[in-house]
Design an enzyme around this catalytic site. Structure first.
Site, PDB file in Angstrom:
ATOM      1  NE  ARG A  90      -4.240  -1.528   0.176  1.00  0.00           N
ATOM      2  CZ  ARG A  90      -4.393  -2.535  -0.690  1.00  0.00           C
ATOM      3  NH1 ARG A  90      -3.484  -2.760  -1.627  1.00  0.00           N
ATOM      4  NH2 ARG A  90      -5.450  -3.320  -0.639  1.00  0.00           N
ATOM      5  CG  HIS A 138      -3.887  -0.488  -6.734  1.00  0.00           C
ATOM      6  ND1 HIS A 138      -4.173   0.077  -5.518  1.00  0.00           N
ATOM      7  CD2 HIS A 138      -3.881  -1.828  -6.514  1.00  0.00           C
ATOM      8  CE1 HIS A 138      -4.364  -0.865  -4.611  1.00  0.00           C
ATOM      9  NE2 HIS A 138      -4.199  -2.043  -5.203  1.00  0.00           N
TER      10      HIS A 138
END
Ligand code: NAP
Ligand code: GLV
Length: 309
Positions: free
Chosen positions: A224, A272
């Site tokens: 993350r 992502h």
């Protein structure tokens, strides 16, 4: 009763199709179709606004539409009685491995560099490094990290993994806990972060830890954005301590247009995309948890809310 989807992801129709195919007798609806909030017991969700589930007092189970659950466990307003479950899927783990391998091989064989040279019609050869020359460090050897570490080991890399606890036996070198972190980092040419985002891992890719990597190392962050201290990375790239970074996740997504990462010559950005859950592959486990919720039976792929992953 129904499976209620709380998400605006673009392929929502595919998720509904996959779930209906798994069990045509189950209603699968989007949040906007709910007529009575007290009717929702099972929610399927990704990145909903904090506090939302206080409006649905009957929810028993929330299933993340991905492997990560930081979007749920970090919600201080999420009622404590709600169970959180997540996706564990071999297809997703394999997608993560294939992405990781592509990034590493691009780096080793400098394909992006040669593509840049092509644009300028430069014919210039450069010595490359082999798989057997490279030590990989996988931070977080859970479901995905363990799969990636095992496959990279099979491919011929020297692989070490690092996690919170010792865990069972694995085919690669395994370290754990804060006291072995420096040892792990000192022997890593390419660091891959596959940690969950928790209070203990927030900012773990900071100056101190990245400086412990050998000169010329490479960072791949697939965990993350909150794991990385953005300014520390830029300073370590500019001072040439790190040779480069491939970043798939960011503190703010989409990455803001004025963020310095966009134009940094040593940073490769992907949106992502290391893996996208395949609705058809994950539908059976969603349906299984839905049935278990209705029957008050123990759930599968349960998240430990206290631990944060
Ligand atoms: P997981 O099975 O829960 O594994 C988490 C691993 O991290 C475990 O090995 C755990 O150690 C370790 N860990 C947790 N806290 C730690 C700490 N404080 N210090 C050291 N190690 C710690 O999770 P997963 O399914 O592999 O997924 C990992 C993460 O990948 C997700 O949370 C998500 O953020 C990210 N992800 C990204 C993408 C993408 O497209 N970029 C896709 C999927 C997932 P123990 O084994 O000792 O418990
Ligand atoms: C994606 O980031 C996931 O957690 O599945």
């Amino acid at each position: 009763m129904a499976i209620v989807i709380f998400s605006d992801i673009e392929n929502i129709d595919q998720w509904i199709d996959a779930l209906k195919k798994e069990d045509p007798s189950v209603d699968v609806i989007h949040r906007e179709e709910i007529k009575d909030n007290t009717f929702v017991e099972f929610a399927l969700t990704w990145n909903y606004p904090h506090g939302l589930f206080r409006e649905y007092p009957s929810v028993k189970t929330i299933m993340s539409m991905g492997a990560g659950v930081d979007h749920l466990v970090n919600d201080p307003l999420l009622p404590e009685n709600i169970n959180i479950v997540r996706i564990i899927d071999p297809t997703l783990s394999q997608d993560m491995f294939e992405f990781t391998l592509a990034v590493i091989m691009n780096r080793l064989r400098m394909l992006t560099h040669f593509h840049e040279n092509q644009r300028q019609k430069i014919w210039k050869r450069k010595r490359y490094r082999r798989i057997s020359d490279i030590s990989i460090g996988v931070m977080g050897t859970g479901v995905i990290g363990n799969h990636i570490a095992t496959q990279l080991h099979k491919t011929g890399f020297r692989v070490s993994g690092w996690s919170r606890t010792r865990g069972g036996s694995v085919p690669y070198n395994k370290l754990h806990g804060p006291f072995q972190l420096d040892d792990f980092l000192r022997n890593t040419d390419i660091l891959i972060c596959l940690l969950p985002l928790t209070p203990a891992t927030e900012g773990i890719l900071n100056r101190k830890n990245l400086e412990t990597l050998p000169h010329g190392s490479w960072l791949i962050n697939l965990g993350r954005g909150g794991h990385l201290v953005d300014g520390d990375l830029i300073e370590l790239l500019d001072s040439n301590h790190l040779a480069g970074a491939s970043l798939d996740v960011f503190r703010e997504e989409p990455l803001p247009a004025d963020h310095p990462f966009w134009s940094h010559p040593d940073i490769n950005i992907t949106p992502h995309i290391a893996s996208l859950p395949d609705p058809w592959s994950v539908a059976p486990q969603i349906m299984e948890n839905y049935r278990r919720t209705l029957d008050n039976r123990p759930l599968i792929n349960v998240v430990d809310r206290k631990r944060g992953y």
